[in-house]
Motif scaffolding. Structure first.
Motif: not given
Length: 267
Positions: A73-75, A110-111, A120-123, A148-150
């Motif tokens: 995983l990338r931060f 990343g995954t 899958d943690f991307t996003g 997350q979100g608005t």
């Protein structure tokens, strides 16, 4: 998913290390010899066996009986609090446990593959904290949520019975990041605990009020220290259904319900 590397030294001076992994429906405890754990002074860098943890990401290479966990995983940039969460308490010697928040929220890419299942943690978003000391408190509540979100935000809350110099008091640490502001509620800032239990907590500090309500959880077992020995079993839920409400006077600034909040209570 939470991944918890640790180094511990028991009352006899024997050093060992461990890695705990927890998901929504299961947890694993992996023990390591003390020499398998390495850290770099002045940097956020931990090596445990073939796995790496640092401020730019994690790389996991774990193959044990009952668990295979691999991937990277990338931060994104870590978001530290304006000041350390312990406040002036961080200068007190003799506390059985000291808390640190490394990042309230950061982007993930990343995954990870756990026993053949790809996560899958991307996003997504991540959170990093740490503990130092000899024992977890006899009674405590801990909650954490990043959304997350608005109106993205993040919150962490820790309440604990604290023994210090022959006395015992209840301490509280809370940070809420919302709409570009950081709100801090803490014992060293005069917070009042109106109630706290396995169902949540109600806090008041001046004109500010926070209500945390646990609606549902599915907790998994983890190990925790008692005088340096990881001999206590606690239970943590990574996917609790929790409602957070926060007021400034009569104005409701936040009313957020989440099914991916972390919650832990012991006592």
């Amino acid at each position: 998913m939470a991944v918890i590397p640790a180094f511990h030294r028991d009352s006899g001076g024997r050093g060992t290390a461990s890695l705990q992994i927890i998901t929504q429906d299961r947890s694993w405890w992996l023990d390591y010899p003390g020499e398998a754990f390495h850290t770099t002074k002045g940097r956020f860098l931990v090596r445990l066996g073939e796995s790496r943890f640092h401020d730019q990401g994690v790389s996991l290479q774990i193959q044990r009986e009952g668990i295979t966990l691999t991937g990277q995983l990338r931060f994104g940039p870590l978001t530290a609090l304006d000041t350390p969460i312990m406040g002036p308490f961080r200068f007190l010697g003799g506390m059985e446990c000291s808390h640190e928040v490394v990042s309230m929220s950061h982007a993930l890419t990343g995954t990870l593959t756990l026993n053949g299942e790809v996560y899958d943690f991307t996003g997504g978003v991540g959170y990093i904290e740490g503990d130092r000391g000899r024992s977890f408190p006899s009674r405590y509540l801990w909650a954490q949520c990043t959304w997350q979100g608005t109106e993205p935000g993040s919150l962490m809350l820790a309440i604990a019975a604290i023994p210090l110099a022959g006395l015992r008091f209840t301490g509280c640490l809370c940070a809420l990041c919302h709409q570009g502001e950081e709100y801090r509620l803490a014992t060293y800032r005069g917070v009042h605990l109106l109630s706290w239990s396995e169902r949540g907590a109600v806090l008041r500090q001046g004109r500010r009020r926070l209500v945390l309500e646990l609606l549902e959880q599915q907790a998994q077992p983890l190990k925790a220290p008692v005088e340096g020995d990881m001999g206590r079993t606690i239970h943590e839920s990574l996917c609790s259904h929790v409602r957070f409400r926060f007021w400034e006077g009569e104005r409701l600034l936040l009313d957020h319900t989440d099914t991916c909040a972390s919650f832990e209570y012991a006592g």
